[in-house]
Motif scaffolding. Structure first.
Motif, PDB file in Angstrom:
ATOM      1  N   LYS A 322      -6.188   8.672  -1.141  1.00  0.00           N
ATOM      2  CA  LYS A 322      -5.989   7.517  -1.951  1.00  0.00           C
ATOM      3  C   LYS A 322      -6.473   7.826  -3.513  1.00  0.00           C
ATOM      4  CE  LYS A 322      -7.478   4.206   0.591  1.00  0.00           C
ATOM      5  NZ  LYS A 322      -7.830   2.932   1.118  1.00  0.00           N
ATOM      6  N   GLU A 323      -7.713   8.588  -3.463  1.00  0.00           N
ATOM      7  CA  GLU A 323      -8.500   8.782  -4.855  1.00  0.00           C
ATOM      8  C   GLU A 323      -7.424   9.719  -5.546  1.00  0.00           C
ATOM      9  OE1 GLU A 323     -12.150  11.763  -5.855  1.00  0.00           O
ATOM     10  OE2 GLU A 323     -12.553  10.266  -4.463  1.00  0.00           O
ATOM     11  N   LEU A 324      -7.000  10.792  -4.759  1.00  0.00           N
ATOM     12  CA  LEU A 324      -5.834  11.858  -5.627  1.00  0.00           C
ATOM     13  C   LEU A 324      -4.735  11.047  -6.009  1.00  0.00           C
ATOM     14  CD1 LEU A 324      -6.193  15.204  -3.656  1.00  0.00           C
ATOM     15  CD2 LEU A 324      -6.104  14.998  -6.187  1.00  0.00           C
ATOM     16  N   CYS A 325      -4.100  10.453  -5.043  1.00  0.00           N
ATOM     17  CA  CYS A 325      -2.640   9.672  -5.283  1.00  0.00           C
ATOM     18  C   CYS A 325      -2.927   8.896  -6.538  1.00  0.00           C
ATOM     19  CB  CYS A 325      -2.201   8.866  -4.036  1.00  0.00           C
ATOM     20  SG  CYS A 325      -1.697   9.987  -2.741  1.00  0.00           S
ATOM     21  N   ALA A 326      -3.897   7.953  -6.499  1.00  0.00           N
ATOM     22  CA  ALA A 326      -4.278   7.229  -7.868  1.00  0.00           C
ATOM     23  C   ALA A 326      -4.425   8.156  -9.028  1.00  0.00           C
ATOM     24  CB  ALA A 326      -5.624   6.398  -7.520  1.00  0.00           C
ATOM     25  N   PHE A 346       3.376   8.123   1.883  1.00  0.00           N
ATOM     26  CA  PHE A 346       2.761   7.512   2.813  1.00  0.00           C
ATOM     27  C   PHE A 346       2.783   6.053   2.809  1.00  0.00           C
ATOM     28  CE2 PHE A 346       0.182  11.633   2.165  1.00  0.00           C
ATOM     29  CZ  PHE A 346       0.702  12.281   3.217  1.00  0.00           C
ATOM     30  N   CYS A 347       3.460   5.516   1.842  1.00  0.00           N
ATOM     31  CA  CYS A 347       3.413   4.147   1.635  1.00  0.00           C
ATOM     32  C   CYS A 347       4.561   3.229   2.549  1.00  0.00           C
ATOM     33  CB  CYS A 347       3.566   3.529   0.120  1.00  0.00           C
ATOM     34  SG  CYS A 347       5.031   4.572  -0.644  1.00  0.00           S
ATOM     35  N   GLY A 348       4.094   3.252   3.903  1.00  0.00           N
ATOM     36  CA  GLY A 348       5.296   2.715   4.789  1.00  0.00           C
ATOM     37  C   GLY A 348       4.152   2.101   6.061  1.00  0.00           C
ATOM     38  N   PRO A 349       4.725   1.372   6.788  1.00  0.00           N
ATOM     39  CA  PRO A 349       3.987   0.681   7.590  1.00  0.00           C
ATOM     40  C   PRO A 349       3.405   1.576   8.771  1.00  0.00           C
ATOM     41  CG  PRO A 349       6.093  -0.097   7.891  1.00  0.00           C
ATOM     42  CD  PRO A 349       5.911   0.519   6.747  1.00  0.00           C
ATOM     43  N   GLN A 350       3.813   2.410   9.046  1.00  0.00           N
ATOM     44  CA  GLN A 350       3.512   3.489  10.041  1.00  0.00           C
ATOM     45  C   GLN A 350       2.084   4.228   9.916  1.00  0.00           C
ATOM     46  OE1 GLN A 350       5.945   4.302   8.037  1.00  0.00           O
ATOM     47  NE2 GLN A 350       6.722   6.428   8.290  1.00  0.00           N
ATOM     48  N   PHE A 351       2.007   4.181   8.616  1.00  0.00           N
ATOM     49  CA  PHE A 351       0.417   4.743   8.100  1.00  0.00           C
ATOM     50  C   PHE A 351      -0.427   3.832   7.927  1.00  0.00           C
ATOM     51  CE2 PHE A 351       3.811   7.748   6.655  1.00  0.00           C
ATOM     52  CZ  PHE A 351       3.508   8.781   7.456  1.00  0.00           C
ATOM     53  N   VAL A 352      -0.979   3.091   9.089  1.00  0.00           N
ATOM     54  CA  VAL A 352      -1.689   2.051   9.087  1.00  0.00           C
ATOM     55  C   VAL A 352      -2.790   2.279   8.148  1.00  0.00           C
ATOM     56  CG1 VAL A 352      -2.845   0.419  10.355  1.00  0.00           C
ATOM     57  CG2 VAL A 352      -0.844   1.294  11.354  1.00  0.00           C
ATOM     58  N   GLY A 353      -3.682   3.255   8.126  1.00  0.00           N
ATOM     59  CA  GLY A 353      -4.922   3.227   7.213  1.00  0.00           C
ATOM     60  C   GLY A 353      -4.351   3.205   5.793  1.00  0.00           C
ATOM     61  N   MET A 354      -3.473   3.765   5.477  1.00  0.00           N
ATOM     62  CA  MET A 354      -2.779   3.638   4.116  1.00  0.00           C
ATOM     63  C   MET A 354      -2.248   2.300   3.769  1.00  0.00           C
ATOM     64  SD  MET A 354      -2.385   4.851   0.983  1.00  0.00           S
ATOM     65  CE  MET A 354      -2.118   6.713   0.846  1.00  0.00           C
ATOM     66  N   TRP A 355      -1.308   1.652   4.563  1.00  0.00           N
ATOM     67  CA  TRP A 355      -0.636   0.448   4.319  1.00  0.00           C
ATOM     68  C   TRP A 355      -1.545  -0.616   4.299  1.00  0.00           C
ATOM     69  CZ3 TRP A 355       3.839  -0.051   2.261  1.00  0.00           C
ATOM     70  CH2 TRP A 355       4.722  -1.287   2.450  1.00  0.00           C
ATOM     71  N   ARG A 356      -2.636  -0.902   4.973  1.00  0.00           N
ATOM     72  CA  ARG A 356      -3.365  -2.080   5.281  1.00  0.00           C
ATOM     73  C   ARG A 356      -4.128  -2.408   3.931  1.00  0.00           C
ATOM     74  NH1 ARG A 356      -7.074   0.068  10.123  1.00  0.00           N
ATOM     75  NH2 ARG A 356      -8.843   1.530   8.704  1.00  0.00           N
ATOM     76  N   ASP A 357      -4.352  -1.429   3.064  1.00  0.00           N
ATOM     77  CA  ASP A 357      -5.297  -1.565   2.087  1.00  0.00           C
ATOM     78  C   ASP A 357      -4.363  -2.188   0.956  1.00  0.00           C
ATOM     79  OD1 ASP A 357      -6.822  -1.423  -0.410  1.00  0.00           O
ATOM     80  OD2 ASP A 357      -7.649   0.466   0.086  1.00  0.00           O
ATOM     81  N   VAL A 358      -4.181  -3.278   0.862  1.00  0.00           N
ATOM     82  CA  VAL A 358      -3.185  -3.976   0.097  1.00  0.00           C
ATOM     83  C   VAL A 358      -3.629  -4.130  -1.312  1.00  0.00           C
ATOM     84  CG1 VAL A 358      -2.212  -6.377  -0.442  1.00  0.00           C
ATOM     85  CG2 VAL A 358      -2.392  -5.814   2.006  1.00  0.00           C
ATOM     86  N   GLU A 359      -4.908  -4.049  -1.435  1.00  0.00           N
ATOM     87  CA  GLU A 359      -5.347  -4.266  -3.037  1.00  0.00           C
ATOM     88  C   GLU A 359      -5.263  -2.858  -3.689  1.00  0.00           C
ATOM     89  OE1 GLU A 359      -9.655  -4.751  -5.110  1.00  0.00           O
ATOM     90  OE2 GLU A 359      -9.728  -5.011  -3.009  1.00  0.00           O
ATOM     91  N   TRP A 360      -5.216  -1.631  -2.920  1.00  0.00           N
ATOM     92  CA  TRP A 360      -5.309  -0.425  -3.460  1.00  0.00           C
ATOM     93  C   TRP A 360      -3.650  -0.486  -4.128  1.00  0.00           C
ATOM     94  CZ3 TRP A 360      -1.909   3.618  -2.353  1.00  0.00           C
ATOM     95  CH2 TRP A 360      -2.383   4.877  -2.895  1.00  0.00           C
ATOM     96  N   HIS A 361      -2.662  -0.834  -3.263  1.00  0.00           N
ATOM     97  CA  HIS A 361      -1.292  -0.714  -3.487  1.00  0.00           C
ATOM     98  C   HIS A 361      -1.155  -1.420  -4.498  1.00  0.00           C
ATOM     99  CE1 HIS A 361       0.321   1.377  -0.167  1.00  0.00           C
ATOM    100  NE2 HIS A 361      -0.539   1.087   0.640  1.00  0.00           N
TER     101      HIS A 361
END
Length: 374
Positions: A322-326, A346-361
């Motif tokens: 997420k740091e690099l993507c940002a 990775f911004c899809g619901p199957q990537f739970v660890g990425m998807w659940r961070d709503v604030e980051w998105h």
């Protein structure tokens, strides 16, 4: 043209062929309403999906049996599955339309048991299958939801365009596969787009890319409305990251030891010198921005920023990704050349660890929306 219709860049998610294939319980897309509501909650305006044009051209309502393109990654199905493209495609686009979510159409030319994709023998065939696909969407009154058409994902990568064959021309790409500097590869692009554009002149057209960025002055993109490059810090053209950590992308599709290598080495290597790895990504972003300015075509990136494969797995942490993507989103946005940006592929619901961070998105989709289009 799409650029003239936008007042700010769009935030787009790449849902590839997962939108249709990952529909078993817990796979992420079994409830399209839920997935799309979560997409909006995170601030996205659009999705890029596989429209399976070769299957629509052959028989849109047939139940097709698809073979896995890999079993280690979390895009699409990791095993043999069955799908009906229509009316599912129109149903999905309709749900997007209800939410004012726009749809970009692409294709990975998924392999079915009859290998229908190998019946594509010419640019005329490629243009025809896309025209028939657009006809099926237009017939449902859904064309206002379509943003652009990418006639083949990451062209001319053999994994996604196997029908090109060995005589399609390597240009200056050596032994690594067909090159876009080849006159034959250019002919495929120009003629197929011309056919689709003749039928649907109000749409934007392109082929997405994932390599050959340094030789851009040798490539003709005059027939495209936009550039859709996919770019990662770990891209071999920009970086020796994979080589340093001992990762082999080709083997990773079916070899579980490659994810063990990622778990052991990827974050540790990045953390030893984050500034260096960010500089590799920035060089690529600057290169693409220069290309965009030179040919006066806007950029869209729906896949990118950190490394190509990743997933929820033991010892794989999302924070450094997420740091690099940002960082990538920020750098690309500041150029003013991108009219649509993904926060990652990775911004899809199957990537739970990425998807659940709503604030980051939300933070990144807000950043995208606040960017200028120059």
């Amino acid at each position: 043209m799409l650029k003239s219709k936008l007042t700010h860049p769009l935030a787009i998610a790449m849902w590839d062929f997962s939108w249709l294939e990952r529909r078993w319980p817990g796979a992420g897309y079994e409830d399209w309403d839920k997935a799309l509501d979560e997409l909006i909650e995170r601030g996205y305006d659009a999705v890029r999906i596989d429209a399976y044009p070769h299957l629509i051209d052959s028989d849109p309502e047939r139940e097709w049996e698809l073979l896995p393109v890999w079993n280690q990654h979390d895009w699409g199905s990791p095993a043999t599955t069955r799908v009906r493209v229509q009316p599912a495609l129109n149903e999905f686009i309709g749900k997007c339309a209800e939410r004012n979510v726009k749809v970009a159409l692409s294709t990975w030319f998924r392999q079915d048991t009859d290998d229908i994709r190998m019946r594509i023998n010419s640019p005329v065939d490629l243009g025809r299958i896309w025209t028939r696909t657009l006809d099926s969407i237009a017939g449902a009154g859904l064309m206002d939801s379509v943003l652009w058409v990418d006639l083949c994902n990451e062209w001319p990568e053999p994994s996604w365009a196997p029908f090109l064959g060995p005589d399609s021309g390597n240009g200056n790409n050596g032994d690594s596969g067909p090159s876009r500097t080849s006159p034959e590869i250019r002919r495929w692009m120009a003629e197929s787009i011309a056919l689709a554009r003749q039928a649907y002149p109000d749409l934007d057209y392109c082929f997405s890319y994932a390599a050959e960025y340094r030789n851009w002055p040798e490539q003709d993109v005059s027939f495209m409305d936009l550039l859709e490059p996919h770019i990662w810090m770990a891209q071999p053209e920009l970086s020796d990251f994979d080589e340093r950590i001992g990762f082999d992308l080709g083997k990773a599709s079916f070899d579980p030891t490659m994810y063990e290598i990622l778990a052991r080495n990827a974050e540790a290597t990045y953390r030893t010198d984050p500034a260096h790895w960010k500089s590799r990504l920035k060089e690529g972003i600057d290169l693409l921005a220069e290309w965009s300015r030179h040919v006066d075509k806007p950029l869209i990136t729906t896949e990118g920023w950190a490394l190509i494969p990743y997933k929820d797995w033991p010892l794989l942490d999302w924070d450094w990704v997420k740091e690099l993507c940002a960082f990538g989103v920020q750098e690309a946005s500041e150029t003013g050349r991108w009219i649509a940006l993904s926060t990652s592929h990775f911004c899809g619901p199957q990537f739970v660890g990425m998807w659940r961070d709503v604030e980051w998105h939300r933070r990144l989709t807000d950043l995208i929306h606040e960017g200028d289009i120059k």
